[in-house]
Design an enzyme around this catalytic site. Structure first.
Site, mmCIF file in Angstrom:
data_model
loop_
_atom_site.group_PDB
_atom_site.id
_atom_site.type_symbol
_atom_site.label_atom_id
_atom_site.label_comp_id
_atom_site.label_asym_id
_atom_site.label_seq_id
_atom_site.Cartn_x
_atom_site.Cartn_y
_atom_site.Cartn_z
ATOM 1 N N CYS A 77 0.813 -0.875 0.486
ATOM 2 C CA CYS A 77 -0.140 -0.093 0.077
ATOM 3 C C CYS A 77 1.324 1.321 0.139
ATOM 4 O O CYS A 77 1.808 1.206 -0.409
ATOM 5 C CB CYS A 77 -0.988 0.096 1.154
ATOM 6 S SG CYS A 77 -2.529 0.717 1.504
ATOM 7 N N HIS A 171 -3.591 -4.974 0.726
ATOM 8 C CA HIS A 171 -2.736 -5.715 1.934
ATOM 9 C C HIS A 171 -3.576 -7.286 2.354
ATOM 10 O O HIS A 171 -4.071 -7.572 3.042
ATOM 11 C CB HIS A 171 -4.032 -5.012 3.353
ATOM 12 C CG HIS A 171 -3.593 -3.602 3.923
ATOM 13 N ND1 HIS A 171 -2.567 -3.323 4.002
ATOM 14 C CD2 HIS A 171 -4.246 -2.427 2.903
ATOM 15 C CE1 HIS A 171 -2.399 -1.515 4.459
ATOM 16 N NE2 HIS A 171 -3.587 -1.180 3.457
ATOM 17 N N GLU A 173 -1.816 -8.307 4.270
ATOM 18 C CA GLU A 173 -1.707 -8.890 6.011
ATOM 19 C C GLU A 173 -3.484 -9.255 6.340
ATOM 20 O O GLU A 173 -2.985 -10.101 7.919
ATOM 21 C CB GLU A 173 -0.961 -8.280 6.548
ATOM 22 C CG GLU A 173 -1.413 -6.388 6.761
ATOM 23 C CD GLU A 173 -1.252 -5.316 6.266
ATOM 24 O OE1 GLU A 173 -1.221 -6.344 4.634
ATOM 25 O OE2 GLU A 173 -0.981 -4.452 5.734
#
Ligand code: XMP
Length: 532
Positions: A77, A171, A173
């Site tokens: 990002c 993202h 994660e």
């Protein structure tokens, strides 16, 4: 080791977690970290997301050395935008802030039929991912190519033509990116070539060796235990490392759960062999709490009294050791107490390493502040690299019983902040009994591990009831049970009706002084987990 540079995204710690779940050790540092000041060489670097825009005048920027040190770099990002910006690519504001699910179309390399970039190798042609950004790349930086795109983001994933530099707009994660962990795996395992040697078995061995080295052959350590997971695991680990030279102190402040001091003593001292002294200071605490209703006042009194009692006990231990020292032959001299054990966990460490400076939100109850000044104790924090679930895994390996390993958190000020009016021995006893029945029934129903925290609260009002033929006028218990990831937000737990019925019936029948039970159906926010 993977170095994660944090630009302040709310997800940064999750990147660290995902790496560690892959058994790769990862450390989070502020994005302002200078590479030349690092004491170790990372095998790869991940740049996190950020609430900033790379063009903001106060935007955080990374040490350019990151791109000169010949290790793979993955920008996530803002990390992607920062990388592109450094390489003179263009970043622009999106027409719409993009927030939510998107589908990444994985690009084939050079028109080949099957080959895709190593970052997405074997993950299929299309991936569902989570987006959360206001800016995106509007132009490809020189020497980069596209490896994935979405409907709205033509440069959702890019890679350098010759160096191992990658950028992704989404993202990986967060759990909303179902294959995100695999993307991180491709990076840390395949691209960086990290070894998968971050396991709790390895950690125990290394940490015990480190503690022994730090404390030397004679140095002694004291630490407080509370009956919670963190302090118990830390205490057991210290005991494994330096045996009797570690002294644990448990302060019974009179507002613990039913039989708690006794149970902790049985478990830590009798079963696990930890050198533990339980100090019954309930009289002192309850006398200082008498008549106090204000919750912050209660917290302050308990915090300060704890320090007084702990210090006094530590001084006693020190004096006893000195006496022994005089008696013993000089070759067997015992060391002085030099260290104070703290069960600090990685999330607390992360909170204090932000590039914006130490966060103001660190809670005072994490420190036993006064002690350090007077006794000149140094801190030893064997759990400071670990997340909560890693502490639990460590606890299991150290032989700590499962019910304790899985135990819900319990606040330092204990039942004092769950008795809404003044705290007296009688009120404590009522709440202890009600709380004990509640937790017992939750365990019997097999629901304990689905709930993040459950407890009873004693309300400062009386209500009318009827028992036999008699009218009663007694107190009310409120039950609270929440599910939460991090306790910043929480939702109330939906119990099966028969479980609630059983709990209510047992509490009103077995606890003298209670004739009514209610269930708290408030989420956080706007409520908090505790009532005070
Ligand atoms: P709140 O009530 O703030 O609770 O939503 C969030 C978590 O923090 C715990 N808590 C405390 N823990 N001392 C502690 O050690 C305190 O004064 C304290 N107040 C709240 C609470 O139990 C929950 O887990």
């Amino acid at each position: 080791t993977i170095l994660i540079l944090d630009f302040g995204s709310q997800y940064s710690h999750l990147i660290t977690r995902r790496c560690r779940e892959l058994n790769v050790y990862a450390e989070l540092m502020p994005c302002t970290q200078r590479i030349k000041d690092l004491r170790w060489k990372p095998k790869g670097i991940i740049l996190s997301g950020s609430p900033y825009s790379v063009y903001d005048s106060d935007a955080p920027h990374v040490d350019p050395e990151v791109f000169e040190m010949d290790v793979p770099v993955l920008g996530i990002c803002y990390g992607l935008q920062e990388m592109a910006w450094k390489m003179e690519g263009k970043v622009a504001q999106c027409d719409h802030r993009e927030y939510g699910f998107a589908k990444v179309q994985v690009s084939k390399i050079n028109g080949s039929n099957s080959s895709v970039d190593a970052l997405f190798d074997g993950l299929g042609e299309e991936m569902e991912v989570w987006m959360s950004h206001g800016d995106q790349l509007s132009e490809l930086p020189a020497n980069f190519h596209i490896i994935g795109r979405t409907k709205t983001a033509p440069y959702a994933a890019i890679a350098h033509n010759s160096k191992p530099f990658y950028g992704i707009q989404f993202h990986p994660e967060v759990s909303h990116s179902p294959r995100g962990k695999e993307v991180i795996g491709r990076f840390v395992l395949n691209i960086c070539g990290c070894r998968t040697n971050w396991t709790m078995e390895e950690f125990i061995g290394k940490e015990i060796a480190r503690i022994r080295e730090v404390c030397g052959p004679k140095g002694r350590v004291i630490g407080a235990v509370s009956g919670g997971v963190d302090s118990s695991v830390a205490a057991k680990l210290m005991h494994e490392a330096i045996g009797e030279r570690f002294h644990a102190i448990m302060v019974d402040n009179g507002v613990l759960r039913l039989n708690e001091a006794q149970q902790v003593n049985e478990m830590l001292n009798k079963d696990l062999g930890v050198n533990l002294t339980v100090v019954d200071a309930s009289e002192l605490f309850l006398s200082r709490l008498a008549g106090v209703e204000d919750p912050e006042q209660k917290r302050k009194i308990i915090g300060n009294t704890f320090i007084n009692v702990f210090e006094e006990q530590a001084t006693k231990i020190e004096a006893e050791a000195e006496k022994e020292e005089e008696l013993a032959a000089s070759t067997e001299k015992k060391g002085k107490i030099e260290w104070l054990l703290q069960g600090t966990l990685y999330p607390d460490v992360i909170e204090s390493i932000s590039f914006k400076g130490p966060s103001a939100t660190i809670k005072t109850h994490h420190n036993v502040g006064g002690l350090l000044k007077d006794m000149k104790l140094k801190l030893i924090e064997p759990l400071r690299e670990l997340f909560k679930d890693e502490v639990r895994a460590l606890g299991r390996l150290l032989g700590i019983p499962e019910p304790l390993v899985q135990r819900h958190p319990f606040p330092g000020p204990g039942l004092a902040i769950r008795i809404l009016g003044p705290v007296t021995r009688e009120q404590v006893k009522i709440l202890q009994q009600a709380d004990n029945i509640y937790i017992e029934e939750i365990r019997n129903a097999g629901l304990y591990n689905q709930i993040s925290q459950a407890f009873a609260v004693l309300l400062p009002i009386k209500a009318v009831g009827v028992m036999g033929d008699k009218r009663t006028y007694e107190q009310v218990i409120a039950l609270r049970a929440v599910q939460s990831e991090d306790f910043m937000t929480a939702d109330w737990f939906v119990f099966p009706a028969d479980v609630l019925r059983r709990i209510s019936s047992r509490i009103t029948n077995e606890v003298a002084g209670i004739n009514r039970v209610t269930y708290d159906i408030s989420s956080k926010p706007p409520a908090t987990v505790e009532w005070l």
